[in-house]
Structures are given as structure tokens and as C-alpha cells.
Design a protein around this motif. Structure first.
Motif, mmCIF file in Angstrom:
data_model
loop_
_atom_site.group_PDB
_atom_site.id
_atom_site.type_symbol
_atom_site.label_atom_id
_atom_site.label_comp_id
_atom_site.label_asym_id
_atom_site.label_seq_id
_atom_site.Cartn_x
_atom_site.Cartn_y
_atom_site.Cartn_z
ATOM 1 N N ARG A 48 18.297 27.260 24.794
ATOM 2 C CA ARG A 48 18.602 27.146 23.174
ATOM 3 C C ARG A 48 19.884 26.281 23.012
ATOM 4 O O ARG A 48 20.133 25.553 22.193
ATOM 5 C CB ARG A 48 18.759 28.382 22.642
ATOM 6 N N GLN A 63 17.382 15.738 16.024
ATOM 7 C CA GLN A 63 17.751 16.044 14.688
ATOM 8 C C GLN A 63 19.242 15.959 14.456
ATOM 9 O O GLN A 63 19.840 16.600 15.121
ATOM 10 C CB GLN A 63 17.233 17.295 14.534
ATOM 11 N N PHE A 73 5.917 15.606 22.310
ATOM 12 C CA PHE A 73 6.788 14.590 21.438
ATOM 13 C C PHE A 73 8.363 15.041 21.593
ATOM 14 O O PHE A 73 8.422 16.074 21.635
ATOM 15 C CB PHE A 73 6.516 14.538 20.028
ATOM 16 N N GLY A 112 17.626 13.457 9.518
ATOM 17 C CA GLY A 112 16.380 13.992 9.853
ATOM 18 C C GLY A 112 15.857 13.953 11.379
ATOM 19 O O GLY A 112 16.795 14.150 11.986
ATOM 20 N N LEU A 113 14.618 13.685 11.366
ATOM 21 C CA LEU A 113 14.019 13.856 13.047
ATOM 22 C C LEU A 113 13.788 12.353 13.061
ATOM 23 O O LEU A 113 12.937 11.635 12.561
ATOM 24 C CB LEU A 113 12.860 14.692 13.161
ATOM 25 N N TYR A 127 12.124 14.733 19.804
ATOM 26 C CA TYR A 127 12.700 14.152 18.683
ATOM 27 C C TYR A 127 14.357 14.530 18.641
ATOM 28 O O TYR A 127 14.483 15.734 19.514
ATOM 29 C CB TYR A 127 12.227 14.895 17.301
ATOM 30 N N GLY A 153 11.152 12.364 6.826
ATOM 31 C CA GLY A 153 12.294 12.086 6.066
ATOM 32 C C GLY A 153 13.351 12.726 6.713
ATOM 33 O O GLY A 153 13.411 13.302 7.489
ATOM 34 N N LYS A 154 14.548 12.801 5.535
ATOM 35 C CA LYS A 154 15.698 12.987 6.126
ATOM 36 C C LYS A 154 15.919 14.604 5.917
ATOM 37 O O LYS A 154 17.087 15.130 6.339
ATOM 38 C CB LYS A 154 17.068 12.091 5.450
ATOM 39 N N GLY A 202 12.602 26.102 15.106
ATOM 40 C CA GLY A 202 11.995 24.841 14.947
ATOM 41 C C GLY A 202 11.185 24.596 13.632
ATOM 42 O O GLY A 202 11.190 25.382 12.941
ATOM 43 N N LEU A 203 10.535 23.467 13.458
ATOM 44 C CA LEU A 203 9.640 23.350 12.182
ATOM 45 C C LEU A 203 8.266 24.012 12.346
ATOM 46 O O LEU A 203 7.770 24.155 13.609
ATOM 47 C CB LEU A 203 9.583 21.754 12.132
ATOM 48 N N LEU A 241 14.312 18.442 19.960
ATOM 49 C CA LEU A 241 13.360 19.290 19.365
ATOM 50 C C LEU A 241 11.911 18.644 19.994
ATOM 51 O O LEU A 241 11.769 17.572 20.014
ATOM 52 C CB LEU A 241 12.882 19.108 17.931
ATOM 53 N N LEU A 293 12.221 9.858 16.299
ATOM 54 C CA LEU A 293 11.245 10.095 17.654
ATOM 55 C C LEU A 293 12.076 9.367 18.668
ATOM 56 O O LEU A 293 12.099 8.019 18.689
ATOM 57 C CB LEU A 293 10.001 9.590 17.084
ATOM 58 N N GLU A 349 -1.397 17.796 12.935
ATOM 59 C CA GLU A 349 -0.496 18.964 12.986
ATOM 60 C C GLU A 349 0.162 19.001 14.380
ATOM 61 O O GLU A 349 -0.262 19.129 15.306
ATOM 62 C CB GLU A 349 -1.085 20.575 12.659
ATOM 63 N N GLN A 350 1.522 19.105 14.260
ATOM 64 C CA GLN A 350 2.355 19.316 15.376
ATOM 65 C C GLN A 350 3.173 20.577 15.376
ATOM 66 O O GLN A 350 3.368 20.991 14.316
ATOM 67 C CB GLN A 350 3.690 18.102 15.341
ATOM 68 N N PHE A 398 10.977 19.356 5.392
ATOM 69 C CA PHE A 398 10.897 17.808 5.508
ATOM 70 C C PHE A 398 9.662 17.405 5.162
ATOM 71 O O PHE A 398 8.457 17.895 5.497
ATOM 72 C CB PHE A 398 10.902 17.659 7.073
ATOM 73 N N TYR A 403 6.991 19.964 6.179
ATOM 74 C CA TYR A 403 7.356 21.079 7.394
ATOM 75 C C TYR A 403 8.655 21.597 6.763
ATOM 76 O O TYR A 403 9.365 21.172 5.867
ATOM 77 C CB TYR A 403 7.656 20.418 8.691
ATOM 78 N N SER A 428 0.743 18.288 20.023
ATOM 79 C CA SER A 428 -0.427 18.408 19.062
ATOM 80 C C SER A 428 -1.911 17.999 19.917
ATOM 81 O O SER A 428 -1.586 17.504 20.942
ATOM 82 C CB SER A 428 -0.347 17.273 17.985
ATOM 83 N N PHE A 464 6.318 22.698 17.059
ATOM 84 C CA PHE A 464 7.375 22.746 17.302
ATOM 85 C C PHE A 464 8.094 23.762 18.049
ATOM 86 O O PHE A 464 7.612 24.876 17.889
ATOM 87 C CB PHE A 464 8.360 22.280 16.171
ATOM 88 N N GLY A 465 8.820 23.418 19.111
ATOM 89 C CA GLY A 465 9.812 24.307 19.942
ATOM 90 C C GLY A 465 10.782 24.545 18.985
ATOM 91 O O GLY A 465 11.166 24.256 18.030
ATOM 92 N N PRO A 466 11.729 25.938 19.568
ATOM 93 C CA PRO A 466 12.874 26.379 18.803
ATOM 94 C C PRO A 466 14.111 25.132 18.860
ATOM 95 O O PRO A 466 14.931 25.316 17.939
ATOM 96 C CB PRO A 466 13.221 27.407 19.468
#
Lengths: 113, 115
Positions: free
Chosen positions: A9, A37, A33, A42-43, A35, B106-107, B43-44, A90, A45, A101-102, B90, B36, A94, A104-106
Motif C-alpha cells: 500500500r 494517479q 493495466f 486523473g488516471l 495507471y 477524466g481528471k 481503488g476505483l 493503480l 495509462l 469493466e475494469q 471519474f 467510476y 478486465s 481496480f486494486g487498492p
């Protein structure tokens, strides 16, 4: 319950160190994926992978590499960490069928000193 | 090129008030659109998605969004917010129309619900 786990973490590293961030998913997903942040951005890639041993550059791949030796595991590597790589990282996955739909991890908050 | 613009970086609102989080997109191909949510230190998770069909999409936790092709918008709404809705939201568009499961985000908009 579907799950994406990330090895740490919080992580603190020094400039120039080689850093490994690990991501594991238990959903048998084909796509994975990475990312980063950052506040106000934002996120973004970094890299993604559609299959074992396959990888594609995302929008900001510079300074990073990835490895996918097994379907469930996708690693992000910082070859020589720099302070501008301090960020939240992150991982997501998918399936090939439900590509939209993705999951996500924490996240891993990496600080490079 | 595809892009997503979230028009507000922060939205403060009082509990039980309605809220709208705005999202505009740019795409030359047919789009998949997503919202999201990211709760603090998590996470998201997917709130809702538009792939095709009805332009009004309902999601989890009482949220809904409307796809408006002429205005290239996908605004998120909730008629009455709770303290627990405090989070960052998001908007995302499927890259290349979504065929590869690759998203452009988006941001983000930080929703702050006050008692």
C-alpha cells in the motif's frame, strides 16, 4: 468476490533504486493495466497487456517497463526511480468478454526520496 | 483523438441535496462511457456504464447518468446525496470505441457532502 491485489500500500524508495510493483488478479482476466494517479491529472495509462508475455505502451511509458510472465500477475518496474515518479500507482484488470469493466486494486503510494 | 473533460474539479453540496457532476467527451467513433468512484484510500469501482440502448443509465448507490450524443455529454446525477457519497468521481470513455477494453479517464471531480 473478485479481487485485484497490489503487493504494497505504501512504499518509500531512494532515487536511482530499481522498484518493482506487483499486481495479482484472481479473476482469470486476460487484460491488465497499470495507471498512475496524480492530483488534478486523473488516471494516466502507463502500460497494458492483453495476454501473457504481451505488453503495449500507454500514454506515459517513459521511465517504466512491465512484465507479464503469468496470466494473473502484472509487474511494473521502475528501472531507476526518480522523484518525479512519486505517485499513486493503480493496477486494473478486465476480461476479454466484458472488456468494458475494469476492476481496480487498492493502489500503491510510492514516494521516491 | 478521444478525450474526456470533467468540468468541475470540486463540488461541495449539503446532505440530501441533489447533485450533478458534469462530463463531456470527444470521440469520432461510437463510444462506451463510464463513471467510476474512488472512496478515500481505495481503488476505483464502477458506478455505471453506457454501451448502447437506453440513454438513461442507472447505477449503484442511487446514481444515474444520461448519454446525450448531440451535446457529447454524460452527466452523473443523484437526487439526494448522503455523507457516504463523499468521494472522487471519474468519467471515462472507451479508447478506440471501447473494443479493446482500454479507457481514457477524466481528471476527476471531488464531491464533498456536508451535514
Amino acid at each position: 468476490d473478485v479481487k485485484v491485489t497490489q503487493s504494497s500500500r505504501y512504499l518509500v524508495k531512494r532515487t536511482g533504486e530499481k522498484v518493482f510493483l506487483e499486481c495479482v488478479q484472481d479473476m482469470d482476466h486476460e487484460n491488465m493495466f497499470w495507471y498512475r494517479q496524480d492530483p488534478g491529472l486523473g488516471l494516466r495509462l502507463i502500460y497494458f497487456s492483453y495476454d501473457v508475455k504481451m505488453k503495449e505502451k500507454g500514454d506515459i511509458p517513459e521511465g517504466y517497463s512491465v512484465s507479464r510472465e503469468k496470466k494473473e500477475r502484472f509487474s511494473l518496474i521502475l528501472e531507476s526511480a526518480s522523484t518525479n515518479q512519486t505517485s499513486m500507482y493503480l493496477c486494473a484488470s478486465s476480461s476479454l468478454i466484458a472488456r468494458d469493466e475494469q476492476f481496480f486494486g487498492p493502489g500503491t503510494r510510492l514516494t521516491v526520496l | 483523438a478521444q478525450s474526456v473533460t470533467q468540468l468541475d474539479s470540486q463540488v461541495p453540496v449539503f446532505e440530501e441535496a441533489p447533485v450533478e457532476l458534469r462530463c463531456n467527451y470527444s470521440s469520432s467513433v461510437s463510444v462506451y462511457l463510464f463513471w467510476y468512484v474512488q472512496y478515500p484510500n481505495q481503488g476505483l469501482q464502477l458506478l455505471l456504464k453506457y454501451l448502447s440502448g437506453s440513454t438513461l443509465v442507472k447505477g449503484i448507490n442511487g446514481f444515474e447518468a444520461e448519454f446525450n450524443k448531440s451535446q457529447t455529454s454524460f452527466h452523473l446525477r443523484k437526487p439526494s446525496v448522503h455523507i457516504s457519497d463523499t468521494a472522487e468521481y471519474f468519467c471515462a470513455v472507451g479508447r478506440y470505441g471501447g473494443s479493446q477494453g482500454n479507457l481514457i479517464f477524466g481528471k476527476g471531480t471531488k464531491l464533498s457532502v456536508k451535514p
